[in-house]
Motif scaffolding. Structure first.
Motif, mmCIF file in Angstrom:
data_model
loop_
_atom_site.group_PDB
_atom_site.id
_atom_site.type_symbol
_atom_site.label_atom_id
_atom_site.label_comp_id
_atom_site.label_asym_id
_atom_site.label_seq_id
_atom_site.Cartn_x
_atom_site.Cartn_y
_atom_site.Cartn_z
ATOM 1 N N ALA A 1 -0.566 66.984 104.192
ATOM 2 C CA ALA A 1 0.194 67.187 105.435
ATOM 3 C C ALA A 1 0.049 65.972 106.332
ATOM 4 C CB ALA A 1 -0.276 68.455 106.146
ATOM 5 N N GLY B 1 1.244 61.632 106.784
ATOM 6 C CA GLY B 1 2.513 60.937 106.964
ATOM 7 C C GLY B 1 3.438 61.052 105.759
ATOM 8 N N ALA B 2 2.889 60.967 104.560
ATOM 9 C CA ALA B 2 3.739 61.015 103.368
ATOM 10 C C ALA B 2 4.406 62.387 103.236
ATOM 11 C CB ALA B 2 2.910 60.697 102.126
ATOM 12 N N ALA B 3 3.638 63.439 103.460
ATOM 13 C CA ALA B 3 4.198 64.800 103.373
ATOM 14 C C ALA B 3 5.243 65.022 104.460
ATOM 15 C CB ALA B 3 3.080 65.834 103.478
ATOM 16 N N ASN C 1 -2.814 72.058 102.463
ATOM 17 C CA ASN C 1 -3.547 70.898 102.968
ATOM 18 C C ASN C 1 -4.998 71.264 103.237
ATOM 19 O OD1 ASN C 1 -3.487 68.113 103.770
ATOM 20 N ND2 ASN C 1 -3.812 68.810 105.866
ATOM 21 N N ARG C 2 -5.867 70.255 103.115
ATOM 22 C CA ARG C 2 -7.299 70.435 103.373
ATOM 23 C C ARG C 2 -7.503 70.942 104.794
ATOM 24 N NH1 ARG C 2 -10.548 65.006 102.482
ATOM 25 N NH2 ARG C 2 -9.272 64.497 104.292
ATOM 26 N N THR C 3 -6.845 70.309 105.752
ATOM 27 C CA THR C 3 -6.944 70.732 107.156
ATOM 28 C C THR C 3 -5.761 71.651 107.461
ATOM 29 O OG1 THR C 3 -7.892 68.574 107.630
ATOM 30 C CG2 THR C 3 -7.193 69.887 109.526
ATOM 31 N N LEU D 1 -5.663 74.966 100.131
ATOM 32 C CA LEU D 1 -5.639 74.202 98.881
ATOM 33 C C LEU D 1 -6.126 75.023 97.690
ATOM 34 C CD1 LEU D 1 -7.102 70.663 99.679
ATOM 35 C CD2 LEU D 1 -4.760 71.232 99.018
ATOM 36 N N SER E 1 -5.443 61.897 97.975
ATOM 37 C CA SER E 1 -6.609 62.161 97.125
ATOM 38 C C SER E 1 -6.686 61.151 95.980
ATOM 39 C CB SER E 1 -6.537 63.579 96.564
ATOM 40 O OG SER E 1 -5.397 63.725 95.740
ATOM 41 N N ALA F 1 -10.404 60.917 94.331
ATOM 42 C CA ALA F 1 -10.930 62.283 94.367
ATOM 43 C C ALA F 1 -10.213 63.158 93.340
ATOM 44 C CB ALA F 1 -10.746 62.871 95.768
ATOM 45 N N PRO G 1 -6.580 68.122 94.242
ATOM 46 C CA PRO G 1 -7.124 69.143 95.134
ATOM 47 C C PRO G 1 -6.569 70.559 94.993
ATOM 48 C CG PRO G 1 -5.592 67.718 96.323
ATOM 49 C CD PRO G 1 -5.675 67.192 94.930
HETATM 50 P P1 ATR Z 1 -0.395 59.315 104.190
HETATM 51 O O1 ATR Z 1 0.366 58.443 105.130
HETATM 52 O O2 ATR Z 1 -0.614 58.725 102.830
HETATM 53 O O3 ATR Z 1 0.159 60.697 104.116
HETATM 54 P P2 ATR Z 1 -2.450 60.351 105.899
HETATM 55 O O4 ATR Z 1 -1.442 60.576 106.966
HETATM 56 O O5 ATR Z 1 -3.794 59.801 106.228
HETATM 57 O O6 ATR Z 1 -1.871 59.387 104.775
HETATM 58 O O7 ATR Z 1 -2.627 61.750 105.135
HETATM 59 C C1 ATR Z 1 -3.477 61.879 104.034
HETATM 60 C C2 ATR Z 1 -3.345 63.291 103.484
HETATM 61 O O8 ATR Z 1 -4.138 63.402 102.304
HETATM 62 C C3 ATR Z 1 -3.828 64.371 104.423
HETATM 63 O O9 ATR Z 1 -3.055 65.526 104.214
HETATM 64 C C4 ATR Z 1 -5.278 64.576 103.962
HETATM 65 O O10 ATR Z 1 -5.825 65.837 104.257
HETATM 66 P P3 ATR Z 1 -6.348 66.153 105.745
HETATM 67 O O11 ATR Z 1 -5.138 66.440 106.575
HETATM 68 O O12 ATR Z 1 -7.235 67.338 105.563
HETATM 69 O O13 ATR Z 1 -7.103 64.923 106.191
HETATM 70 C C5 ATR Z 1 -5.081 64.443 102.467
HETATM 71 N N1 ATR Z 1 -6.312 64.090 101.734
HETATM 72 C C6 ATR Z 1 -6.949 62.904 101.750
HETATM 73 N N2 ATR Z 1 -8.013 62.921 100.905
HETATM 74 C C7 ATR Z 1 -8.038 64.161 100.362
HETATM 75 C C8 ATR Z 1 -8.890 64.814 99.433
HETATM 76 N N3 ATR Z 1 -9.928 64.174 98.877
HETATM 77 N N4 ATR Z 1 -8.615 66.094 99.114
HETATM 78 C C9 ATR Z 1 -7.582 66.738 99.678
HETATM 79 N N5 ATR Z 1 -6.738 66.178 100.559
HETATM 80 C C10 ATR Z 1 -6.957 64.911 100.900
#
Ligand code: ATR
Length: 288
Positions: free
Chosen positions: A137, A139-141, A160-162, A189, A205, A210, A213
């Protein structure tokens, strides 16, 4: 003969960017004269860099990590115009210039339509009526959610994790979803649901190395599983997807399609993407 119109990708880092090669191929194919380069912006210097680029007579730019949010804000704060899809995404990856005055710039976001076209045209999966799981969730999402709804997806689960970030994205897309008859819900998740038609990894991820997820049960034989990354970063997700009987796809097609939409916005000509994607795929090793 006048100098070719100038464009570039602005980001930090940008040395790895494939955009110059993609746009060079589009230009050769369509007979458009343009010069597309890279501009490395200091992390605290996007506004100055983009201003200098426009003032030097450039016609537009792509914006990549980590400046897509700032790019939209720059245009909005200066009373430039921003497309509905960029405003919904909260980010812009394409800017157009008409001189140095940002009030005459425009901002758009071609990432989501790029993903939708890749899934439908290159992967051959019509999205209308499908059940889609979108993981992440950030920027990409945010960039792809609106165009997925507009493509007629029946059910879209955002995991999403958060949780609060997924819920905020669901809320900001509620009206669009209602208008298109798409059910959009946030889910944890660990329990996002089972057997989706399409699973999209828009979390970072993979970059972090990682584990994927979500549980494997989100896939079924014949599902399409797409990571928005490409190259080595996408490999673990693609291996996981194949192990669960899905068709695995990386983000190269989206990369080419978002570039094609940008090219169209700037030049009014839509390039053929299949040959450019094939050439790029030959250069980028995504085998796991
Ligand atoms: P981007 O522009 O690539 O979307 P971002 O805005 O930093 O980068 O968002 C990263 C996303 O990857 C977030 O949804 C993040 O989850 P959180 O919102 O909980 O931070 C998710 N993400 C990053 N690492 C992760 C992991 N190890 N497991 C699950 N979700 C992860």
């Amino acid at each position: 003969m006048p100098a070719p119109d100038r464009y570039a990708v602005l980001g930090h880092p940008v040395a790895h960017s494939r955009s110059p090669a993609i746009h060079a191929r589009f230009a050769a194919q369509t007979g458009q004269r343009l010069d597309y380069g890279r501009v490395l912006c200091p992390l605290d210097g996007f506004v100055a860099s983009v201003g200098a680029f426009a003032a030097a007579g450039a016609r537009g730019c792509n914006v990549t990590v980590p400046f897509k949010f700032e790019a939209l804000q720059r245009v909005l704060q200066s009373a430039g115009s921003a497309s509905a899809r960029a405003q919904r995404a909260g980010a812009a990856n394409v800017l157009g210039f008409d001189g140095a005055d940002p009030a005459r710039w425009w901002a758009d976001n071609s990432d989501g339509i790029g993903l939708v076209r890749d899934i439908q045209q290159h992967a051959g999966v019509p999205l209308a009526g499908t059940r889609v799981l979108l993981v992440g969730a950030g920027g990409a999402a945010a960039g792809v959610l609106g165009p997925l709804i507009e493509a007629g997806v029946a059910e879209l689960v955002l995991a999403n994790r958060t949780a609060a970030k997924a819920e905020a994205l669901v809320a900001s897309h509620a009206e669009l979803a209602t208008g298109h008859g798409t059910q959009v819900i946030a889910a944890p998740l660990a329990e996002p649901g089972r057997g989706f038609d399409v699973v999209i990894n828009a979390s970072s991820s993979s970059l972090a190395g990682a584990a994927v997820p979500v549980p494997g049960a989100v896939l079924r034989p014949g599902s399409l599983a797409v990571d928005l990354m490409y190259g080595a970063a996408a490999a673990p997700f693609m291996t996981w997807a194949r192990e669960h009987g899905a068709t695995a796809r990386d983000g190269l097609g989206m990369l080419v399609e978002q570039a094609a939409e940008a090219f169209f916005l700037w030049r009014g000509v839509m390039p053929a993407t299949a040959p450019v994607l094939a050439a790029l795929r030959a250069e980028v090793d995504t085998s796991a």
